[in-house]
Each structure stands twice: as structure tokens, then as C-alpha cells.
Scaffold this motif. Structure first.
Motif, PDB file in Angstrom:
ATOM      1  N   THR A 191      -1.537  -2.742   0.670  1.00 57.04           N
ATOM      2  CA  THR A 191      -0.321  -2.712   1.488  1.00 57.04           C
ATOM      3  C   THR A 191      -0.208  -3.891   2.467  1.00 57.04           C
ATOM      4  OG1 THR A 191      -1.382  -1.323   3.165  1.00 57.04           O
ATOM      5  CG2 THR A 191      -0.190  -0.179   1.426  1.00 57.04           C
ATOM      6  N   PHE A 192      -1.344  -4.603   2.703  1.00 58.04           N
ATOM      7  CA  PHE A 192      -1.264  -5.788   3.578  1.00 58.04           C
ATOM      8  C   PHE A 192      -0.245  -6.794   3.067  1.00 58.04           C
ATOM      9  CE2 PHE A 192      -6.072  -5.472   4.422  1.00 58.04           C
ATOM     10  CZ  PHE A 192      -5.832  -4.534   5.401  1.00 58.04           C
ATOM     11  N   PHE A 193      -0.138  -6.829   1.748  1.00 57.51           N
ATOM     12  CA  PHE A 193       0.648  -7.889   1.121  1.00 57.51           C
ATOM     13  C   PHE A 193       2.081  -7.453   0.860  1.00 57.51           C
ATOM     14  CE2 PHE A 193      -3.836  -8.053   0.065  1.00 57.51           C
ATOM     15  CZ  PHE A 193      -4.169  -9.266   0.637  1.00 57.51           C
ATOM     16  N   MET A 194       2.467  -6.351   1.481  1.00 54.13           N
ATOM     17  CA  MET A 194       3.837  -5.848   1.295  1.00 54.13           C
ATOM     18  C   MET A 194       4.562  -5.849   2.640  1.00 54.13           C
ATOM     19  SD  MET A 194       3.070  -2.418  -0.871  1.00 54.13           S
ATOM     20  CE  MET A 194       2.173  -2.420  -2.413  1.00 54.13           C
ATOM     21  N   ASP A 195       5.881  -5.710   2.570  1.00 53.64           N
ATOM     22  CA  ASP A 195       6.660  -5.507   3.784  1.00 53.64           C
ATOM     23  C   ASP A 195       6.398  -4.084   4.287  1.00 53.64           C
ATOM     24  OD1 ASP A 195       7.760  -8.005   3.797  1.00 53.64           O
ATOM     25  OD2 ASP A 195       9.396  -7.448   2.440  1.00 53.64           O
ATOM     26  N   PRO A 196       6.753  -3.791   5.547  1.00 58.37           N
ATOM     27  CA  PRO A 196       6.451  -2.450   6.076  1.00 58.37           C
ATOM     28  C   PRO A 196       7.022  -1.289   5.254  1.00 58.37           C
ATOM     29  CG  PRO A 196       7.106  -3.913   7.850  1.00 58.37           C
ATOM     30  CD  PRO A 196       7.291  -4.683   6.583  1.00 58.37           C
ATOM     31  N   VAL A 197       8.263  -1.408   4.785  1.00 62.46           N
ATOM     32  CA  VAL A 197       8.881  -0.263   4.089  1.00 62.46           C
ATOM     33  C   VAL A 197       8.133   0.079   2.793  1.00 62.46           C
ATOM     34  CG1 VAL A 197      10.968   0.583   2.934  1.00 62.46           C
ATOM     35  CG2 VAL A 197      11.129  -0.466   5.184  1.00 62.46           C
ATOM     36  N   PRO A 198       7.931  -0.886   1.874  1.00 63.87           N
ATOM     37  CA  PRO A 198       7.149  -0.520   0.680  1.00 63.87           C
ATOM     38  C   PRO A 198       5.704  -0.122   1.004  1.00 63.87           C
ATOM     39  CG  PRO A 198       7.670  -2.872   0.674  1.00 63.87           C
ATOM     40  CD  PRO A 198       8.462  -2.252   1.765  1.00 63.87           C
ATOM     41  N   ALA A 199       5.122  -0.753   2.026  1.00 66.37           N
ATOM     42  CA  ALA A 199       3.732  -0.429   2.391  1.00 66.37           C
ATOM     43  C   ALA A 199       3.630   1.034   2.824  1.00 66.37           C
ATOM     44  CB  ALA A 199       3.250  -1.349   3.509  1.00 66.37           C
ATOM     45  N   LEU A 200       4.524   1.438   3.723  1.00 64.19           N
ATOM     46  CA  LEU A 200       4.465   2.824   4.198  1.00 64.19           C
ATOM     47  C   LEU A 200       4.935   3.793   3.117  1.00 64.19           C
ATOM     48  CD1 LEU A 200       5.770   2.092   7.769  1.00 64.19           C
ATOM     49  CD2 LEU A 200       3.486   2.853   7.166  1.00 64.19           C
ATOM     50  N   GLY A 201       5.906   3.344   2.322  1.00 62.83           N
ATOM     51  CA  GLY A 201       6.370   4.174   1.199  1.00 62.83           C
ATOM     52  C   GLY A 201       5.234   4.466   0.238  1.00 62.83           C
ATOM     53  N   ALA A 202       4.416   3.455  -0.022  1.00 70.07           N
ATOM     54  CA  ALA A 202       3.282   3.628  -0.944  1.00 70.07           C
ATOM     55  C   ALA A 202       2.319   4.670  -0.397  1.00 70.07           C
ATOM     56  CB  ALA A 202       2.564   2.289  -1.126  1.00 70.07           C
ATOM     57  N   ILE A 203       2.061   4.611   0.907  1.00 68.87           N
ATOM     58  CA  ILE A 203       1.085   5.561   1.474  1.00 68.87           C
ATOM     59  C   ILE A 203       1.661   6.980   1.522  1.00 68.87           C
ATOM     60  CG2 ILE A 203      -0.197   6.152   3.579  1.00 68.87           C
ATOM     61  CD1 ILE A 203      -0.990   3.325   3.798  1.00 68.87           C
ATOM     62  N   ILE A 204       2.945   7.090   1.851  1.00 64.10           N
ATOM     63  CA  ILE A 204       3.573   8.431   1.870  1.00 64.10           C
ATOM     64  C   ILE A 204       3.524   9.042   0.473  1.00 64.10           C
ATOM     65  CG2 ILE A 204       5.775   9.670   2.124  1.00 64.10           C
ATOM     66  CD1 ILE A 204       6.486   7.625   4.347  1.00 64.10           C
ATOM     67  N   ALA A 205       3.945   8.257  -0.529  1.00 61.87           N
ATOM     68  CA  ALA A 205       3.992   8.774  -1.903  1.00 61.87           C
ATOM     69  C   ALA A 205       2.586   9.125  -2.400  1.00 61.87           C
ATOM     70  CB  ALA A 205       4.639   7.740  -2.818  1.00 61.87           C
ATOM     71  N   THR A 206       1.625   8.243  -2.141  1.00 57.88           N
ATOM     72  CA  THR A 206       0.252   8.493  -2.605  1.00 57.88           C
ATOM     73  C   THR A 206      -0.311   9.768  -2.002  1.00 57.88           C
ATOM     74  OG1 THR A 206      -0.181   6.156  -2.857  1.00 57.88           O
ATOM     75  CG2 THR A 206      -2.103   7.540  -2.622  1.00 57.88           C
ATOM     76  N   SER A 207      -0.172   9.902  -0.673  1.00 55.30           N
ATOM     77  CA  SER A 207      -0.798  11.063  -0.023  1.00 55.30           C
ATOM     78  C   SER A 207      -0.105  12.362  -0.422  1.00 55.30           C
ATOM     79  CB  SER A 207      -0.838  10.877   1.492  1.00 55.30           C
ATOM     80  OG  SER A 207       0.368  10.369   1.968  1.00 55.30           O
ATOM     81  N   ALA A 208       1.232  12.339  -0.535  1.00 53.63           N
ATOM     82  CA  ALA A 208       1.949  13.571  -0.927  1.00 53.63           C
ATOM     83  C   ALA A 208       1.521  14.001  -2.329  1.00 53.63           C
ATOM     84  CB  ALA A 208       3.455  13.344  -0.862  1.00 53.63           C
TER      85      ALA A 208
END
Lengths: 160, 505
Positions: free
Chosen positions: B50-67
Motif C-alpha cells: 500500500t506504500f506505493f498507492m494513493d490513500p484511497v486504494p491503499a485504505l480500500g485494499a486494507i478494508i477489503a482484505t480485513s473484511a
């Protein structure tokens, strides 16, 4: 290897004494009675008290019934220690070797050794190590631009 | 408002962000379905990417993964009687029994349906509650933030730790580690022992990767059950998930609403997370199911309630994270680290300065929970393949990802050493009964506690009254100190009861 709450409590107390001692020499904010040492002093004092309490309560509660083996008290087997050491050695080996032989070769060795130990099978471990090292170099080094050391060999250079 | 919403939708509904969410969802389902790999580990492993992404996709990735990972833990629980994540442990027996009896569509259907729906309910509460709380918190000063952080840390230790003393020690270890590095009030380098690498402090991301990913690998490598025989896998070929929906909603809507509410509330409390929420909900469902004689109905009620709580706890945990910068659980502690890496400091100001980011997160929450249903059905159908992936081989790969993840933060080998050291520390802590979550919460909250403590002292010219000179601060202080006194009260109560018993004999 067994480690009781008494030993852990005493160890924590020792650490907190050192932390407290060091923190007492930290400077204050000019003109104030508090500063860089205030927070560490409070934490190390409470940690020391907790460590002592843990050790003392562990000694007081010790009875033949409570001494029966719990999962955390079970002695470590040789096999477990060997597994622990090889997993711990992997990052250490990476720190030592990555800048000398490069990311790819270091990664291959790391994954191969771990796989041989945890999974088994020479051929499949070799394939896993090669595929894994190649993919991680391409993804992190190529796509994300992480400066992974090349030194002797780089799969990205090979692929052009 | 509409303008912000359309801006947020514009940020989320792009091919890139949607592809990231889809990929992260698949990753979350895979990691969650592998026994022994937790949702927190999935989030921690995703951080370097996620370091290499903008905030929205970075946080989206973590929300989707954890859910997804939270739900996917139910799949091996049903098929192998091995919970994929600790959150699924509460109802593993009920789930496996129903699956073994051929009721897989009903059992896993309940998990999937109510996990998604629970997540959606929590998302709605998050959407409605977070901006209101942010408006209230906008007037908070250093006093309130100090007590709020203390309350969060106390909550993690006193209410949710198995042993409050060991929980407190874990917390203090985290706080002590967090003091390493330059002190902002004086510029003095604390506990650095002359190492320039330590001047900047202990990196949060290498710490998270070490404590949640590397420690888990050490635990796996030293566990004696790596060769233990599993229960034979139940056939996962099942259909009719949609047909079960009406039956499940008609019969278990009360359990669902209760579980979602408990999950959201538990999620808000720091240190709790999905594991605690599911156990509380499971216990409550058993109490309410007392009259029902049908064991299947009782089991489905418990599964519904606990599954709803499991996924709704994630949405709940985001409320204090976004509004106060105080994480509700280990996953949101990871999220907080990602936010800080992207230069976003959570708090009421985020709702004012970057509302489009906040509403993007809300949209992603809804999307991820909706996406859970089709992807979850596919994951159940392909469970046979996923569960045959050898864990031992995965562990070797995870070690390499953990090393690169730690290195990629600052391109420094020193961070690999931090990851190794803290991973080993977390492994030892777990082995000897010390919870790891309070340590991570302490690493996140230590700067908030210390900076606000010193700021309040400075405002009051060194007097401790500076910490309680505002009404909200006084209320928070009373709540925190009451919480500290709870174990003391419990200890004396037990002592008096024992003395009375002894005198009666």
C-alpha cells in the motif's frame, strides 16, 4: 527450556531499573520540572512494579496443583528449537548477504532453506524458491520501485 | 454534501481502485481461509504494497482484505473444524456439525450472509456516527486527548486482556519501546545508545509486520501440531445459498441485529476486535436460545449472532480510529500506520480538511461488504483447492514478503532487524501468556499520550491540574481512573469473600 512468571517478572524488573536509571539523566524542558525523562520514568516505574508483582504473585501462588504443565510452560523440543532458529536466521542472513550477493540469490537461499526445513522436498523447494524470488523481485523491484540490491544476478536484468 | 459524495464516488469508482479492491478481496479470502493466518496478518502483509498507492486504494485494499479475511475464517471452521482466524473459534463446533450433516448451504450461508449484512449495518453506523462524533470532538484539547488515549489503553488491558497484569505489562513494553528516539519537547535522543538508526524511533510498520506476521511464522514453526492429523475435509460442493436467504432472515433477524449491535459497540472499544465480539455474541445468543429445543435452530442462531458481530466489529473499530486517531483493534492499528505513512493524521480535522477521503472510505466499506457475497460463494466452492495449499510452503514465502515489507518502508536493512527483534519479542510474549494487541496499541498511542500530557502540563505551568481543567476531561479522567480501580476492587472483593468463607468454616 522453561521460563516461569517469576523469572519473567525479575527480568522485567531489571529492564525497568535500567530504563529508569537512563531516563533520570534525560534533560527537562527549560524552566520546567518535566521533559524528555518524565514519560519514560513513569513507564519504567510502573513496569518495575508490575514485574515485581508478577514475580511475587507467581511465587506465592506456586503449589503442586498450579505447577502442572500448561502449554506456555511446556519445555521446548529440539525440533521446535531448530525450526525457530532457522526462521530467525532467515532475516539475519538477508541483512548479511543481500548487499553482498544481491536480492535474488539471497531470496532463493532464504526460501529454499526455510522450505526444505518446514515443507521438505528438494525439487519442489528449489522450484518454490526460484519462482518466489523471481516474482518478488519483479513485483517489488520492478512495479513498486523498491531499490533491491542487484550485485551478482538480477532476474529483471535477465528479463530485460 | 452531494458534491463531496460525487467527488468521493469519483475517487472510488475508477478501474484502478476497483481492481485493487477486487485483488485485495481475493487475497483476504485466501489468507483468512488458511488456518493459522489471521485477518490482522493479512492486513500487515498488505501494508508494504500500500506504500506505493494513493490513500484511497491503499485504505480500500486494507478494508477489503480485513473484511473478507474475517469471513473466510469460517470456511475451514466449517469444513475442517479448524477456525481460519481466531474470530471464528467461538462457533466452530456448531458450524462443523451442521456442515458434516450436509447443511453446508445453510451453515456457511448464514456466516456469509450475516457477515456481509453485519458489515453493512456497522458501515451505516460508521457513516452516521463518525461525522457526529467528529463534530463533538472538534473542540477537544490536549487534556481530552490525553484521557481518551489513556481510556483506550486501559480498556484494552483491563476489560479485554485474559490477565489484566500481563495485559498491563504488554502495554508498558509497547510504551517503553515507543519512547525510543528523539523526544519532541527537548530534541533529546532517548535510549538510542549512540545508534543513529534509532534516532527516528522504532518504525511502526516494521513493528506491525514483525509482531503480526513474523511472530505468527515463529509460532507455526515451533508448534507441535504442524504434523497433527486434521479432521477429514467435508465436501464443500454446495448450492442453494440464495434459497436459504429468506429462511435465514425470517428466522434469525433478531440474532442478526443483536449481533451487529454488539459487534459494532465492541469494535469501538480499543483492544477488543472481532475475537472478543464473537465470543460475547455467542454467549448472549446461547442465553436467548434457552427455550428452543431444536439444536439446529440453536446452532444457527449462535452462528448468525457471532458472524454478524465478527464483521460489524470492523466497522465499529473504524469509528474511534477516524474520529480520534485511537484504533479500536489490531487491524485498525495497522490502518492508522498506513494513514500516517500517507501523511494523513486521523482526527476530527480529517472530516473538515479531506471529507472526500472519509466518504470514499464509507463507500469502500459498503462495496467490500456487498462484494463479499459473490466472492464468498466462490471461495466456498473453491475451498477444497484453497485448503489444499500447503501451509508450510506458504510460511517460507511469507517470511520473504515480511523481510521485503520491512525493508521497503525506508529502504533500510535496519528495519528488517526491527521486524526480526519485535517478531521474536511478540512470539515470546504469546508463548508466555502476554497479549500482543496492547503492545501495538501502545506503540500507536504513546505519542498521543506523551505529547498531550506534556502540552497540558505546559499550559498549566507544570501543574497536574492542567489535565482536568475542562468538563469533558474530568468525565474522561473519572472513567479512566474508575477502570484502573476495577481490578483492585475485584481483588479486595475476592479477598473478603474468601475470608468470610474461612471464618464460616
Amino acid at each position: 527450556m522453561r521460563l516461569s512468571d517469576t523469572v519473567i517478572g525479575c527480568g522485567l524488573f531489571a529492564v525497568s531499573v535500567i530504563a529508569f536509571q537512563l531516563a533520570s539523566s534525560f534533560p527537562s524542558v527549560p524552566g520546567m520540572r518535566f521533559g524528555a525523562g518524565t514519560f519514560p520514568l513513569v513507564i519504567s516505574a510502573v513496569l518495575g512494579a508490575c514485574g515485581l508483582f508478577l514475580a511475587v504473585s507467581s511465587i506465592l501462588q506456586r503449589s503442586p496443583r498450579t505447577q502442572s504443565a500448561t502449554p506456555s510452560d511446556a519445555p521446548w523440543r529440539l525440533n521446535e528449537v531448530a525450526n525457530l532458529l532457522i526462521v530467525m536466521a532467515a532475516p539475519l542472513f538477508y541483512i548479511f548477504a543481500a548487499s553482498r550477493v544481491g536480492f535474488f540469490l539471497t531470496s532463493v537461499v532464504v526460501v529454499f532453506m526455510l522450505s526444505i526445513r518446514l515443507w521438505g522436498g528438494l525439487l519442489r523447494s528449489a522450484v518454490l524458491a526460484l519462482v518466489c524470488a523471481s516474482l518478488t523481485e519483479v513485483i517489488f523491484g520492478g512495479m513498486f520501485g523498491v531499490p533491491l540490491p542487484k550485485v551478482l544476478f538480477s532476474i529483471r536484468e535477465l528479463l530485460g | 454534501m452531494m458534491e463531496i459524495l460525487s467527488q468521493s464516488a469519483g475517487l472510488v469508482f475508477t478501474p484502478y481502485v476497483m481492481a485493487v479492491i477486487l485483488a485485495a478481496s481475493i487475497f483476504g479470502l485466501f489468507v483468512g481461509a488458511i488456518p493459522g493466518l489471521s485477518a490482522t496478518m493479512a492486513a500487515a502483509l498488505l501494508v508494504p504494497v500500500t506504500f506505493f498507492m494513493d490513500p484511497v486504494p491503499a485504505l480500500g485494499a486494507i478494508i477489503a482484505t480485513s473484511a473478507m479475511a474475517l469471513f473466510a475464517g469460517d470456511i475451514p471452521a466449517a469444513l475442517l473444524r479448524m477456525p481460519g482466524t481466531p474470530s471464528s473459534a467461538a462457533y466452530v463446533d456448531d458450524l462443523h456439525r451442521l456442515t458434516r450433516e450436509g447443511k453446508i448451504a445453510r451453515a456457511l450461508g448464514a456466516c456469509l450472509l450475516f457477515s456481509a449484512s453485519g458489515g453493512l449495518i456497522a458501515s451505516v453506523i460508521l457513516i452516521l456516527g463518525a461525522p457526529l462524533l467528529a463534530r463533538f470532538a472538534a473542540n477537544f484539547s490536549s487534556d481530552e486527548y490525553f484521557w481518551l488515549a489513556c481510556l483506550g489503553l486501559s480498556c484494552a488491558v483491563i476489560i479485554f486482556a485474559h490477565s489484566p497484569l500481563k495485559g498491563l505489562i504488554s502495554l508498558l513494553i509497547g510504551l517503553l519501546i515507543a519512547t525510543i528516539g528523539t523526544d519532541l519537547s527537548t530534541g533529546y535522543a532517548r535510549y538510542t545508545f549512540g545508534y543513529t538508526n534509532l534516532i527516528g524511533g522504532i518504525g511502526f510498520i516494521p513493528a506491525v509486520i514483525g509482531m503480526f506476521a513474523f511472530a505468527e511464522i515463529l509460532k507455526y514453526a515451533t508448534s507441535t501440531d504442524t504434523t497433527a492429523t486434521r479432521e477429514p475435509m467435508v465436501n464443500s460442493k454446495a448450492g442453494g445459498f440464495f434459497a436459504e436467504t429468506i429462511f435465514l432472515f425470517r428466522n434469525f433477524w433478531r440474532n442478526h441485529l443483536r449481533g451487529s449491535f454488539i459487534g459494532t459497540v465492541t469494535g469501538v472499544l480499543p483492544g477488543a476486535g472481532g475475537g472478543v465480539a464473537t465470543w460475547i455474541s455467542y454467549a448472549i445468543s446461547l442465553r436467548f436460545a434457552g427455550k428452543s429445543k431444536d439444536p439446529d435452530i440453536r446452532a444457527l442462531g449462535s452462528i448468525t449472532e457471532a458472524s454478524s458481530a465478527n464483521n460489524s466489529s470492523l466497522g465499529g473499530a473504524w469509528i474511534p480510529t477516524l474520529v480520534f486517531g485511537i484504533p479500536g483493534d489490531a487491524i485498525t492499528a495497522v490502518v492508522l500506520g498506513v494513514l500516517l505513512v500517507h501523511g494523513i493524521t486521523p482526527g476530527p480535522q480529517v472530516f473538515v480538511r479531506t471529507p472526500e477521503l472519509v466518504y470514499s472510505l464509507f463507500i469502500i466499506f459498503i462495496l467490500a461488504n456487498l462484494l463479499m457475497i459473490p466472492l464468498g460463494i466462490l471461495a466456498i466452492r473453491w475451498a477444497g483447492v484453497i485448503l489444499r495449499v500447503p501451509r508450510a510452503a506458504l510460511m517460507s514465502v511469507i517470511v520473504l514478503i515480511a523481510i521485503i515489507g520491512a525493508f521497503a518502508v525506508n529502504n533500510a536493512l535496519f528495519d528488517v532487524g526491527v521486524m526480526l527483534s519485535l517478531g521474536f519479542l511478540a512470539f515470546l510474549m504469546q508463548k508466555y501468556g502476554f497479549p500482543v494487541a496492547p503492545t501495538i496499541l501502545a506503540l500507536v498511542l504513546a505519542p498521543i499520550v506523551e505529547q498531550n500530557f506534556l502540552m497540558s502540563l505546559m499550559k498549566a505551568r507544570g501543574s497536574l491540574t492542567g489535565l482536568v481543567d475542562r468538563p469533558v476531561a474530568i468525565i474522561l479522567a473519572i472513567m479512566t481512573i474508575s477502570m484502573w480501580l476495577m481490578p483492585v476492587y475485584g481483588y479486595f472483593r475476592r479477598y473478603i469473600i474468601e475470608r468470610r468463607k474461612q471464618s464460616m468454616h
